[in-house]
Each structure stands twice: as C-alpha cells, then as structure tokens.
Design a protein around this motif. Structure first.
Motif, PDB file in Angstrom:
ATOM      1  N   MET A 176       1.534  -7.790  -1.620  1.00 46.46           N
ATOM      2  CA  MET A 176       1.196  -7.089  -0.371  1.00 46.46           C
ATOM      3  C   MET A 176       2.388  -6.241   0.095  1.00 46.46           C
ATOM      4  O   MET A 176       2.224  -5.115   0.561  1.00 46.46           O
ATOM      5  CB  MET A 176       0.841  -8.141   0.688  1.00 46.46           C
ATOM      6  CG  MET A 176       0.496  -7.572   2.032  1.00 46.46           C
ATOM      7  SD  MET A 176      -1.231  -7.767   2.414  1.00 46.46           S
ATOM      8  CE  MET A 176      -1.272  -7.094   4.074  1.00 46.46           C
ATOM      9  N   ASP A 185       2.536  -2.984  -1.699  1.00 48.34           N
ATOM     10  CA  ASP A 185       1.529  -2.057  -1.188  1.00 48.34           C
ATOM     11  C   ASP A 185       1.969  -1.474   0.156  1.00 48.34           C
ATOM     12  O   ASP A 185       1.795  -0.282   0.419  1.00 48.34           O
ATOM     13  CB  ASP A 185       0.183  -2.778  -1.041  1.00 48.34           C
ATOM     14  CG  ASP A 185      -0.909  -1.823  -0.601  1.00 48.34           C
ATOM     15  OD1 ASP A 185      -1.260  -0.929  -1.397  1.00 48.34           O
ATOM     16  OD2 ASP A 185      -1.373  -1.924   0.551  1.00 48.34           O
ATOM     17  N   ILE A 186       2.550  -2.328   0.989  1.00 49.27           N
ATOM     18  CA  ILE A 186       3.014  -1.862   2.300  1.00 49.27           C
ATOM     19  C   ILE A 186       4.130  -0.822   2.147  1.00 49.27           C
ATOM     20  O   ILE A 186       4.187   0.165   2.885  1.00 49.27           O
ATOM     21  CB  ILE A 186       3.479  -3.063   3.160  1.00 49.27           C
ATOM     22  CG1 ILE A 186       2.256  -3.895   3.567  1.00 49.27           C
ATOM     23  CG2 ILE A 186       4.242  -2.599   4.390  1.00 49.27           C
ATOM     24  CD1 ILE A 186       2.601  -5.239   4.174  1.00 49.27           C
ATOM     25  N   SER A 229       4.456   1.327  -0.252  1.00 47.69           N
ATOM     26  CA  SER A 229       3.841   2.617  -0.599  1.00 47.69           C
ATOM     27  C   SER A 229       3.120   3.210   0.614  1.00 47.69           C
ATOM     28  O   SER A 229       3.109   4.415   0.815  1.00 47.69           O
ATOM     29  CB  SER A 229       2.891   2.470  -1.789  1.00 47.69           C
ATOM     30  OG  SER A 229       1.669   1.917  -1.391  1.00 47.69           O
ATOM     31  N   LEU A 230       2.553   2.344   1.452  1.00 49.25           N
ATOM     32  CA  LEU A 230       1.887   2.818   2.674  1.00 49.25           C
ATOM     33  C   LEU A 230       2.898   3.464   3.621  1.00 49.25           C
ATOM     34  O   LEU A 230       2.651   4.535   4.189  1.00 49.25           O
ATOM     35  CB  LEU A 230       1.188   1.634   3.359  1.00 49.25           C
ATOM     36  CG  LEU A 230       0.540   1.888   4.722  1.00 49.25           C
ATOM     37  CD1 LEU A 230      -0.640   2.824   4.591  1.00 49.25           C
ATOM     38  CD2 LEU A 230       0.086   0.586   5.366  1.00 49.25           C
TER      39      LEU A 230
END
Lengths: 113, 447
Positions: free
Chosen positions: A101, A104-105, A107-108
């Motif tokens: 997670m 992913d964060i 990249s966000l």
C-alpha cells in the motif's frame, strides 16, 4: 525509457519531495523487481527517507514485485497506476500489505490521481 | 517467486485469520435459524454437511489463490476467468457481504449488551462501538495480529468447551433424534453455509505467506474447527432448549449456553467473547473493505473521493462511507428486527460466489493452461461442475427463504435490486469515470 531510467526518475521524485522524505524516514525496505519476461532484476532501497535504485538483485528483500518489464517501466515512470496491472493480475507482489500500500501511495503522491 | 523474504506469516495466522473472519457473532443467531429448519437437534448435521460441501469451495479458492496470489483476489480471478465487467459487479456484491456481516454483528452485540447492562439501550452500544472502531481505524490504529489470532481460538475453544459441558450435564441425551433433518433439510444446509461465510477471506493475505501451502492448509483446518465448534454449539443449544419455538425469539442464544454451562460466570464470559468477536469483525471488515474501495478508486472504478488519504495514510473517505452504510443498515435491522434477512442474503451471496469459484477454476484451466498451479482441485472437471450447480441451488434457496410472516423472500428481492444497481453502475458510470481520468497514454492492461 528503460526500467532503470524509470526507477531513477521515481527515485529522483521521491528524494526531491520533502513530504515523501519525511514519510519514508522510518520506512527501511529492500524491494526487488523481477521482470518475468526479460528476467533483468532491479531493486529499490529505502533507508532513512532516501530512496535509491540499481540493477541486479538485493540481499534479503522485504518485497518482490513481478511483472512484464514494460509494465514495471510504465508504473515507475508514472504512465500507469500500480493498481491497474495489479488488479488485472499482471503485476504480482510478495511482501507485507502495508508495504504494498505504501508503494502505491508513493506513486499517488508523486503523480497524483 | 520463490526467494525468501525477510518477513512472512506462519500457518497459525492462516488458520486463525480464516477461522476468525468466518466466526462472526451473528453466527449464533444463524445456528438458531438452522435449527429451526433442521427440526431441532439435527442442526449440527446440517452445519457439518454445509462445512463438508464448503471444503470443495475451499479447494477452488486454493487453486485460484495459487494461480494468482494477490490481495485483489476475486477481482483478478474473475477478470482473468470471465471478464472485467463481471469482475466489477461481483466485487461490489461481494463487498456488500462484508457490510452485511458488520451490520448483523452490530445487531447481535447491541442485544447482548442490552441484556447484560439493561439500563443502556442496545442502539447506544451499536453506535458507540461501531464509531469507536471506525475512529481507531482512521487513526491508523491496528489490532495486532496476535490479538486477532487469540480471539479466534478463544471463541472456538469457548464454544466447544461450553457446549461439551452443557451436553455432559443434560440428563436426557438419548431421547432426541440427531440424524433426522426433516422436510426442510435443503434450506437448513443452505443457511448453514452462513456459519462459514468469510473463511476464504484469508486469500488476500497470499502475498504475506512464503509457503503457498499455508493458505489451503489454513482454510481446511479452519473449516474443521468451525464445523466442530458451531456444530457442538447448535447441538448443546437444541438439547438444552428442545423447543425451537422458544429459541426463535431469543437474540442471545450464546448467553443462554454460557449460563447453562457455568452460570453467571459463563454468562459474562460469553458476553466478553461476543464483544471481542464483534469488535474483531468490525475491525477486520472495515480495514480490508476500505482498502478494497481505495484500490477500486485508484483503478477509476469509483470516484477518486474514495482514494483520498488522511495524514496517517488511511483512506478515510472509504472508511467513513463503509462505517456509515454499516451503521445505517444495523440501525434499520435493529428497528425492524429483520436480522434473518441479513443471514439469508449473506448465505445466498456467498453460495453464489462459491458456485462462481468452480466456474472460474474450469474457465482458467482452459484460458491459461500453461500457468503454474501449486494446488489442483480434485476430480476436475466433474467435481467443480457438480459443485457449481449445487452451490447455485443452495444460493437460490437461501435467497428465497422467507424472512417474516408474509413469506416474501426479501433477501432475493434485495439481491436482485442490488445486482441491477451494480450492473447499471458498471455499464454506465464506470466508462465515464475512466474516460475522464485517462491520461492519454497508450499503455493499457488486458481486460
């Protein structure tokens, strides 16, 4: 763009962003990227808020990421969110879910929604 | 990927996670409903038969999980095995099962505490405890894995021990019929599925296990433990209270067994176990479902509002939406008293998902025959084909089972309404969301 160039771009974005440096300060992880088509292994290392990248495997990894090299390149260059290939079964990960997670964060926060 | 990782989960966690996610507090009420349809003391048999059938579903999940070991689990399997649209619809409907279980557990918890502390209304407990778990989740506070492990084993151990004590103390054990399921045997088995709902939700943890065999082993061991604990619980309950009409109106069957086993000590021990079980369900349900909503929003299937993170990197909006929906459903169920609707709907949706898992095994064997499968189902393709038909029948039966005096199958009506709404959303809203956020890249992922 090669996978290594994409990773270097990702690393540069992480290290230039003060918020991300603060966020990653306590996140020490070794991430191994394994393209399942070319088999040219790469790695990312996060230590004391600084992220680095390189070619080849890393000792005692915390996370393994496996996908075709084109998808890994697209993900780490910001052309694609990690969730898209992940939910399609094209990107497989081994590791702790909090770390998955976190990636992913990152990249966000770098490339936005 | 076979290289060793620095941190991996043990088999014990696979067993406790599988057993813990299936062991919701509402299972106590489900056991009463099974007893009603099974005709009393043979309820245990319906539960054990349901458990045996679910072993086949477990084998399906084990094969699919070995094929694509991903936290996205059913989202990936259905996408690869059928198509993206069916995958989205199924994921949304499946997600709702989590909300059903949270709402049902809130209902049970409220009634348990209103019996234990009559001065405080049940609705107060429901609101406060759900809000407490949602708040702690939003603050990034996580229940340690060891606590979750312990809770699952304490619940199953308590049920087994207390039930054994009740049976041991019963003077007329020889006078009952334990192997006669009666005319409503199919309904009893269909509803017995609910006792095991959620055992397969351990599969999203596949990425954290080094040994792929841990998850299949964990699921099968958990199914056995649940069948023993809840089979004994239903047996003790129906022996201690032989007239099912008396049980039908009880919303605290676990407290009755606790009281019968050890008196006030058993009563309060069961109250505490109900609390920890429901809180674990709230915590695990909200945590995993909010991350699932976050992932769907990141994929542009839901509005990006659901992917917003708070400063603790928790998808706060997704969490808030789930908590509000669960609370709303729990309040409606509490006010109307229609908790059977949640049990029937949960059992129905889950059985349909088990039927789909058989279809996915068959479909993926044909679509991706070369892909590595660490686990193979037995008797392919005959057994998965038979199981898909059987679970389809059980699912329809559970959804058609009446939930009130009118005899109207509200669970089926609600399921069809939900299905139509989800299909409409996937058909019309998702393409617009995706088009709006497209970045103009030529890189796409296969559907």
């Amino acid at each position: 763009m090669t996978l290594l160039e994409a990773l270097e771009k990702f690393v540069s974005e992480c290290n230039q962003n003060e918020r991300l440096r603060a966020m990653n300060r306590d996140w020490t992880r070794r991430i191994q990227l394994e393209p399942d088509d070319t088999h040219r292994t790469h790695h990312l290392v996060s230590e004391a808020g600084i992220v680095s990248a390189g070619s080849g495997p890393v000792d005692n990894p915390d996370m393994l990421i496996q996908a075709p090299e084109a998808i890994l390149t697209a993900v780490f260059s910001g052309q694609m969110t990690p969730t898209e290939p992940y939910n399609a079964g094209d990107l497989l990960v081994k590791g702790h879910q909090d770390d998955i997670m976190r990636l992913d964060i990152l990249s966000l926060l770098i490339w936005g929604e | 990927m076979q290289r060793s990782l620095s941190r991996v989960l043990p088999l014990r966690t696979a067993v406790s996670t599988s057993a813990g996610l299936a062991s919701a507090a509402v299972n106590f009420l489900a056991a009463v409903e099974v007893a009603e349809y099974a005709g009393g003391q043979s309820a245990w048999l319906a539960i054990v038969i349901a458990g045996c059938l679910i072993v086949f579903a477990g084998a399906n999940f084990a094969e699919l999980n070995g094929l694509f070991p991903s936290a996205a689990a059913i989202r990936v399997w259905i996408r690869r095995g059928v198509n993206d649209q069916i995958s989205m619809v199924s994921s949304f409907v499946y997600l709702l099962t989590v909300v059903f279980v949270i709402a049902a557990d809130a209902f049970v918890l409220g009634h348990t505490f209103s019996r234990a502390v009559p001065a405080v209304p049940a609705l107060f407990w429901i609101v406060v405890l759900l809000a407490l778990v949602a708040w702690s989740n939003s603050r990034g506070i996580k229940v340690a894995g060891s606590v979750q492990d312990a809770n699952a084993f304490v619940l199953l151990g308590t049920l087994t021990l207390f039930s054994a004590i009740v049976l041991w103390r019963s003077p007329h054990l020889g006078q009952y019929r334990y192997f006669q399921l009666g005319h409503h045997w199919f309904e009893a088995i269909a509803l017995g599925i609910f006792i095991f709902v959620g055992f397969e939700w351990v599969t999203p943890l596949a990425e954290e296990f080094q040994d792929f065999r841990a998850i299949p082993k964990g699921m099968f061991m958990a199914l056995g433990l649940i069948a023993i604990a809840f089979g004994l619980f239903s047996l003790a309950l129906t022996v201690a209270y032989p007239h099912s009409a008396a049980l039908r109106h009880s919303l605290i069957p676990q407290l009755l067994v606790g009281m019968r086993a050890l008196g006030p000590v058993g009563f309060w021990w069961m109250t505490v176990v109900t609390l920890t079980t429901a809180m674990t369900t709230f915590n695990g349900g909200l945590l995993s479902a909010s991350r699932f909503l976050y992932a769907l929003a990141r994929e542009r299937i839901l509005p990006t509002w659901f992917s917003r993170l708070n400063k603790r990197l928790v998808p706060e909006n997704a969490l808030l939406a789930l908590a509000v929906i669960s609370l709303g459903l729990a309040v409606v169920v509490y006010v109307t008293g229609q908790y059977l609707f949640l049990i029937n709907a949960g059992a129905g949706v889950e059985s349909l998902m088990y039927a789909l898992s058989s279809i996915l095994v068959i479909s993926l064997r044909r679509r991706e025959p070369q892909r590595v499968r660490p686990f193979h189902v037995l008797g392919y393709p005959v057994v998965p084909a038979i199981m898909s038909l059987l679970f389809l029948g059980l699912g329809v039966e559970a959804l058609l089972t009446p939930t009130g005096r009118s005899g109207f199958p509200w669970a089926m009506a609600f399921f069809l309404l939900l299905l139509c709404a989800t299909i409409s959303y996937v058909r019309w809203a998702v393409p617009r969301l995706k088009a709006r956020s497209r970045r103009g890249t030529s890189m796409t992922t296969p559907s």
